[in-house]
Design an enzyme around this catalytic site. Structure first.
Site, PDB file in Angstrom:
ATOM      1  N   ASP A  76     -39.715  -1.673  33.467  1.00 59.78           N
ATOM      2  CA  ASP A  76     -39.301  -0.815  34.248  1.00 59.78           C
ATOM      3  C   ASP A  76     -40.510   0.028  34.869  1.00 59.78           C
ATOM      4  O   ASP A  76     -40.549   1.224  35.051  1.00 59.78           O
ATOM      5  CB  ASP A  76     -38.489   0.513  33.443  1.00 59.78           C
ATOM      6  CG  ASP A  76     -37.858   1.449  34.231  1.00 59.78           C
ATOM      7  OD1 ASP A  76     -37.888   1.270  35.337  1.00 59.78           O
ATOM      8  OD2 ASP A  76     -37.660   2.839  33.603  1.00 59.78           O
ATOM      9  N   HIS A 117     -37.241   5.742  44.051  1.00 59.00           N
ATOM     10  CA  HIS A 117     -36.464   7.043  44.263  1.00 59.00           C
ATOM     11  C   HIS A 117     -36.246   7.477  45.815  1.00 59.00           C
ATOM     12  O   HIS A 117     -36.162   8.551  46.086  1.00 59.00           O
ATOM     13  CB  HIS A 117     -36.883   8.194  43.310  1.00 59.00           C
ATOM     14  CG  HIS A 117     -36.975   7.962  41.954  1.00 59.00           C
ATOM     15  ND1 HIS A 117     -37.046   8.981  41.213  1.00 59.00           N
ATOM     16  CD2 HIS A 117     -36.757   6.667  41.557  1.00 59.00           C
ATOM     17  CE1 HIS A 117     -36.924   8.399  39.746  1.00 59.00           C
ATOM     18  NE2 HIS A 117     -36.835   7.151  39.911  1.00 59.00           N
ATOM     19  N   ASP A 126     -36.001  -0.119  41.098  1.00 60.81           N
ATOM     20  CA  ASP A 126     -35.984   0.777  39.959  1.00 60.81           C
ATOM     21  C   ASP A 126     -34.627   0.976  39.398  1.00 60.81           C
ATOM     22  O   ASP A 126     -33.906   1.890  39.974  1.00 60.81           O
ATOM     23  CB  ASP A 126     -36.939   2.066  40.160  1.00 60.81           C
ATOM     24  CG  ASP A 126     -36.977   3.150  38.744  1.00 60.81           C
ATOM     25  OD1 ASP A 126     -36.552   2.644  38.002  1.00 60.81           O
ATOM     26  OD2 ASP A 126     -37.185   4.349  39.318  1.00 60.81           O
ATOM     27  N   ASP A 132     -28.884   2.192  36.019  1.00 63.87           N
ATOM     28  CA  ASP A 132     -28.405   3.357  36.979  1.00 63.87           C
ATOM     29  C   ASP A 132     -29.789   3.539  38.050  1.00 63.87           C
ATOM     30  O   ASP A 132     -30.880   2.733  37.651  1.00 63.87           O
ATOM     31  CB  ASP A 132     -28.467   4.920  36.147  1.00 63.87           C
ATOM     32  CG  ASP A 132     -29.594   5.205  35.504  1.00 63.87           C
ATOM     33  OD1 ASP A 132     -30.153   4.373  34.635  1.00 63.87           O
ATOM     34  OD2 ASP A 132     -30.083   6.376  35.671  1.00 63.87           O
ATOM     35  N   HIS A 149     -33.120  -0.487  32.743  1.00 61.53           N
ATOM     36  CA  HIS A 149     -31.754   0.467  33.049  1.00 61.53           C
ATOM     37  C   HIS A 149     -31.095   0.081  33.984  1.00 61.53           C
ATOM     38  O   HIS A 149     -31.654  -0.280  35.331  1.00 61.53           O
ATOM     39  CB  HIS A 149     -32.226   2.112  33.089  1.00 61.53           C
ATOM     40  CG  HIS A 149     -33.232   2.371  34.246  1.00 61.53           C
ATOM     41  ND1 HIS A 149     -32.682   2.775  35.266  1.00 61.53           N
ATOM     42  CD2 HIS A 149     -34.678   2.511  34.228  1.00 61.53           C
ATOM     43  CE1 HIS A 149     -33.764   3.181  35.989  1.00 61.53           C
ATOM     44  NE2 HIS A 149     -35.003   2.804  35.504  1.00 61.53           N
ATOM     45  N   GLU A 204     -30.937   6.218  32.617  1.00 58.33           N
ATOM     46  CA  GLU A 204     -32.450   6.547  32.319  1.00 58.33           C
ATOM     47  C   GLU A 204     -33.192   7.584  33.369  1.00 58.33           C
ATOM     48  O   GLU A 204     -33.568   8.538  33.083  1.00 58.33           O
ATOM     49  CB  GLU A 204     -33.035   5.414  32.427  1.00 58.33           C
ATOM     50  CG  GLU A 204     -34.496   5.318  32.054  1.00 58.33           C
ATOM     51  CD  GLU A 204     -35.464   5.913  33.286  1.00 58.33           C
ATOM     52  OE1 GLU A 204     -36.598   6.048  32.862  1.00 58.33           O
ATOM     53  OE2 GLU A 204     -35.026   6.164  34.445  1.00 58.33           O
ATOM     54  N   GLU A 205     -32.475   7.517  34.517  1.00 61.06           N
ATOM     55  CA  GLU A 205     -33.032   8.435  35.670  1.00 61.06           C
ATOM     56  C   GLU A 205     -32.778   9.973  35.482  1.00 61.06           C
ATOM     57  O   GLU A 205     -33.201  10.734  36.168  1.00 61.06           O
ATOM     58  CB  GLU A 205     -32.572   7.914  36.815  1.00 61.06           C
ATOM     59  CG  GLU A 205     -32.832   6.490  37.543  1.00 61.06           C
ATOM     60  CD  GLU A 205     -34.461   6.491  37.635  1.00 61.06           C
ATOM     61  OE1 GLU A 205     -35.113   7.705  37.606  1.00 61.06           O
ATOM     62  OE2 GLU A 205     -34.961   5.477  37.933  1.00 61.06           O
TER      63      GLU A 205
HETATM   64 ZN   LIG Z   1     -36.994   3.199  36.131  1.00 62.33          ZN
END
Ligand SMILES: [Zn+2]
Length: 421
Positions: A198, A381, A142, A82, A80, A175-176
């Site tokens: 991922d 994150h 990520d 984003d 992903h 995705e997030e």
């Molecule tokens: Zn991810």
């Protein structure tokens, strides 16, 4: 030839944070197209002329099978584009630090320090180089590490003329915020099965997720002046609490771990006249998942028995299923992942159950079997996100082995390798 580290640093600098409160559909933020355009440009530069971004910000591209290898299954690779809105991904300034042990000063000026005591797994990377942030943003490994690993593996496969079956590449927005797979064109993608790249620690891959449902409960009350309410008022707020009390009190996220499922009350609002609650229902086991949904419906029925038909209405909808429900019938897809990780340099790959879902669980639900491979990233994150360079390199070797004809023939077709060292 590019390197996986240079790719990650280049991608990390592109601001492509998704937005919970952004536009509906995909992408949630127009800036995600910046990353999509870069990926398409780089795929074109690798000679993958068919790569394109669609109007919903999904990027697709295909490598046809090497002549003579058309019989191999078409394997999909997905990452992903984003980054998580939980921490800003604007003006990311990646830095590569050689780790000698102890605390890591990410930003001397702002005194931002990653403490070894707080992150004990750092001890595994003494003597390695780590891609870190400057402490003011997330890194976005990520899942830009996933994109970097896939593109680097493709570049090296092509340069080394490694034979392979058809390879399908997919890069998703959002995705997030849980929409990564929602507009994914499974049919157009054309893979027999796929892997999302991922995951976290480079030794661990994932193929068990929750079975998931969401339930919206509406409680209909009857409001009347409290002074003259005797035998008339039906307080929706009290009935909502009563409904919740019919569910097992210790089967909530705060009291469960490992393979234990739960009911989670995540929203509650209302007045005397009407109340609304939103629950998510989760369980790894399909049998217990069905039992949980049945218990939920039973609580609804009991409330209606007590207060009259139609007092409580519930709409329960399945969101995704544990991909293992489907994958258990295709152990070769997992065997290929493990063999590829071993070829990449991981002696004993591990797997742990995800207490959540992935894009892969939604894709599996849509018919595309899709376990999750690691990228090597840690502390996603947040400002302490990092990824060891050596893990990225293992990731590239893993993907090359995963799609290379030799391993695929051996595991998927059961043919003895003809390659002799
Ligand atoms: Zn991810």
């Amino acid at each position: 030839m590019d390197t996986v580290v240079n790719r990650l640093v280049r991608y990390a600098k592109v601001y492509s944070e998704s937005d919970y409160y952004g536009q509906s559909g995909t992408p949630s933020a127009q800036r995600e197209f910046d990353m999509a355009r870069l990926v398409v440009e780089e795929l074109h530069a690798l000679g993958i002329d068919n790569a394109f971004v669609d109007d919903q910000c999904y990027v697709y591209g295909w490598l046809p099978a090497t002549p003579g290898y058309e019989h191999l299954p078409a394997i999909g690779l997905i990452a992903h584009m984003d980054t998580s809105p939980d921490m800003t991904g604007k003006d990311v300034k990646p830095q590569i630090l050689h780790y000698e042990g102890g605390d890591i000063v990410l930003n001397r000026e702002l005194n931002i320090v990653m403490e070894a005591g707080q992150f004990p797994e750092l001890a595994n990377y003494v003597g390695q180089d780590l891609v870190c942030t400057d402490g003011t943003t997330l890194l976005g490994a990520d899942d830009k590490a996933g994109i970097a690993i896939i593109l680097q593996a493709v570049e090296e496969l092509l340069a080394q003329q490694t034979p392979h079956g058809k390879i399908c590449l997919g890069f998703t927005p959002d995705e997030e915020i849980g929409r990564g797979a929602s507009n994914f064109d499974v049919a157009g993608f054309g893979a027999d099965f796929a892997y999302t790249v991922d995951g976290g620690e480079i030794t661990d891959y994932e193929y068990e997720t929750f079975n998931a449902a969401m339930a919206e409960v509406i409680v209909h009350g009857f409001s009347i002046h409290p002074g003259s309410a005797k035998d008339k008022m039906k307080n929706a707020l009290l009935m909502a609490m009563e409904f919740n009390a019919l569910l097992p009190a210790l089967e909530t996220p705060g009291h469960t771990e490992g393979y234990e499922g739960f009911f989670h009350l995540q929203e509650m609002e209302g007045k005397v006249e009407q109340a609304r609650m939103v629950y998510i229902i989760r369980d790894h086991s399909m049998e217990r998942f069905q039992q949980r949904k049945a218990a939920f419906e039973k609580a609804v029925a009991e409330m209606n028995r007590r207060y009259g038909t139609g007092t409580v209405e519930a709409k329960v909808e399945d969101q995704y299923y544990n991909m293992y429900e489907r994958l258990k019938d295709h152990p070769e897809i997992l065997a290929l992942a493990e063999a590829a990780m071993r070829a990449g340099g991981i002696d004993s790959p591990t797997h742990s159950p995800i207490r959540g879902g992935t894009d892969g669980s939604v894709l599996t639900f849509k018919g595309l079997l899709c376990p999750n491979l690691p990228t090597g990233g840690h502390n996603a994150h947040g400002r302490f996100e990092y990824v060891p360079v050596q893990s990225l390199e293992i990731g590239v070797k893993t993907i090359k082995a995963l799609v290379g004809a030799e391993l695929v023939e051996e595991i998927m077709i059961g043919k003895e390798s003809t390659h002799h060292v």
